[in-house]
Design an enzyme around this catalytic site. Structure first.
Site, PDB file in Angstrom:
ATOM      1  N   ASP A 192       6.851  -0.493   6.161  1.00 49.24           N
ATOM      2  CA  ASP A 192       5.403  -0.643   5.975  1.00 49.24           C
ATOM      3  C   ASP A 192       4.838   0.607   5.291  1.00 49.24           C
ATOM      4  OD1 ASP A 192       2.778  -1.550   6.202  1.00 49.24           O
ATOM      5  OD2 ASP A 192       2.531  -0.713   8.208  1.00 49.24           O
ATOM      6  N   HIS A 202       0.831  -1.211   0.000  1.00 48.05           N
ATOM      7  CA  HIS A 202       0.000   0.000   0.000  1.00 48.05           C
ATOM      8  C   HIS A 202       0.862   1.256   0.000  1.00 48.05           C
ATOM      9  CE1 HIS A 202       0.686   0.222   4.428  1.00 48.05           C
ATOM     10  NE2 HIS A 202       0.581  -1.095   4.354  1.00 48.05           N
ATOM     11  N   ASP A 240      -0.073   4.283   1.359  1.00 51.36           N
ATOM     12  CA  ASP A 240      -0.249   5.175   2.499  1.00 51.36           C
ATOM     13  C   ASP A 240       0.623   4.708   3.656  1.00 51.36           C
ATOM     14  OD1 ASP A 240      -1.766   2.857   2.927  1.00 51.36           O
ATOM     15  OD2 ASP A 240      -3.185   3.886   4.221  1.00 51.36           O
ATOM     16  N   HIS A 256       5.843   0.716  12.203  1.00 56.26           N
ATOM     17  CA  HIS A 256       5.151   1.863  12.807  1.00 56.26           C
ATOM     18  C   HIS A 256       5.988   2.558  13.879  1.00 56.26           C
ATOM     19  CE1 HIS A 256       0.879   0.205  11.652  1.00 56.26           C
ATOM     20  NE2 HIS A 256       1.702   0.252  10.628  1.00 56.26           N
ATOM     21  N   GLU A 298      -4.700   1.610   3.189  1.00 53.83           N
ATOM     22  CA  GLU A 298      -4.830   0.369   3.954  1.00 53.83           C
ATOM     23  C   GLU A 298      -4.711   0.593   5.445  1.00 53.83           C
ATOM     24  OE1 GLU A 298      -3.010  -3.186   6.054  1.00 53.83           O
ATOM     25  OE2 GLU A 298      -2.220  -1.165   5.735  1.00 53.83           O
TER      26      GLU A 298
END
Length: 378
Positions: free
Chosen positions: A60, A28, A30, A349, A94
């Site tokens: 990610d 993804h 985003d 994250h 996502e």
């Protein structure tokens, strides 16, 4: 495009077969938010230091987007004659389970139905190994309501903090009795069984010499794919109903003055109360985050396992109780979903997120081998 200015991107390297395919989906475009004050580098600029690529999304999932783009560039330059069409789908949204703009709409439109004629590799996990299973995620708030009163006269109040704590203990115990470790989890190598646990607590703000009139405990359930979310929600709601009905006998008190029911004409709150608030609109919404048990007999998994071992020197498929959106729904719709990823779970994250260039280089080689091995099954 299902939201103006936010397109998904579908790339196809055509093969000679009119039907055979191999998909690379899940990556993804985003990212989660980043607070520059907590970073040692600018999170929104790529910084390369040795083997590390720093920046929000390197693990990610923009690192995967870049690696797959280079893979298609290499196919376009080298022009190998393939029987399978190789198809990549880059998802516009996502993170946070965003719906209505990404893969859910692409699947609904039928634009990737052709990927049912081969394996769909969901490229959005980590640590360069096949991931054979994930869990569903259900978030909740449990509120206990009591009666505010001076702590020097605890027998005249209902301590919501005690009511919430004791009730949570009972609910967790019953959850683990009803949803124990499932025998199917072992072949997949799930790191943990299904779990229900509190992660936050909040109570009415007041003086330290007051019994709080309400306390809310919040948390989540991580459910392996061998249990049904609707059954779990129904069971937990049942626990709450039984505790409310039999509060006097079913919920332990703490000490000689603790109680959850009161008597007297001058008592405004005569009984404590428990309420469960699920953080979803309906069961269909929570099903979007259901866990998946990938097909262990899939030739696509066999190809991924072989390619990983050849490039990395060893292979160890694993399953986790983390969650991915829509993978279960795609599997139910007829897609052979297999999962892998090449970022680092330790930096997912995180502040100062990074991925290793060497891991992405290995990923490039692994996917080339996956393409080659899958060619042998057409």
């Amino acid at each position: 495009v299902y939201n103006e200015g936010r397109p998904n991107l579908l790339i196809t390297y055509p093969g000679t077969s009119p039907t055979a395919t191999m998909g690379l989906v899940g990556s993804h475009m985003d990212v989660v938010p980043a607070n520059p004050e907590n970073w040692d580098r600018d999170p929104f600029e790529l910084t390369v230091e040795g083997d590390r690529m720093y920046g929000r999304g390197t693990t990610d999932c923009l690192g995967h987007v870049g690696m797959i783009t280079l893979l298609f560039q290499a196919l376009a330059v080298q022009k190998p004659k393939l029987k399978r069409s190789i198809v990549a789908l880059f998802i516009v949204g996502e993170e946070g389970g965003e719906m209505g703009v990404g893969v859910d709409m692409v699947v609904k439109s039928g634009k990737i139905d052709g990927l049912k004629n081969g394996t769909c590799y969901w490229i959005d996990s980590a640590d360069s190994q096949p991931c054979t299973g994930t869990a569903g995620a259900i978030q909740w708030h449990m509120k206990a309501t009591g009666r505010l009163f001076h702590s020097g006269l605890p027998h005249r109040g209902i301590n919501s903090f005690e009511l919430a704590s004791e009730s949570m203990t009972i609910i967790q115990r019953r959850f683990y009795e009803d949803f124990p470790q499932h025998p199917k989890e072992e072949p997949y190598g799930f790191a943990t069984p299904s779990t229900m646990k509190p992660t936050q607590v909040e109570c009415a703000r007041g003086a330290l010499n007051q019994l709080p009139p309400w306390t809310t405990i919040s948390g989540d359930i991580r459910l392996t794919p061998f249990y049904d979310v609707a059954v779990v929600v129904e069971k937990v709601n049942g626990y709450i109903a039984e505790l409310n009905e039999g509060m006097e006998d079913k919920i332990p008190t703490r000490g000689p003055c603790s109680k959850y029911t009161l008597e007297g004409d001058d008592v405004d709150v005569k009984r404590g109360k428990l309420e469960m608030d699920w953080i979803f609109k309906d069961i269909e919404e929570v099903r979007l985050m259901e866990g998946i048990a990938c097909d262990l007999t899939s030739t696509g998994l066999e190809a991924l396992t072989q390619a990983t071992k050849e490039v990395k020197g060893s292979v160890k498929p694993y399953a986790i109780t983390g969650s991915l959106p829509l993978v279960r729904q795609m599997q139910n719709a007829g897609f052979d979903i297999q999962i892998t990823g090449y970022g680092l779970s330790t930096t997912y994250h995180a502040d100062n997120e990074y991925a290793l260039i060497s891991d992405m280089q290995d990923a490039f080689q692994i996917l080339l081998r996956v393409i080659s091995i899958n060619e042998q099954t057409v």
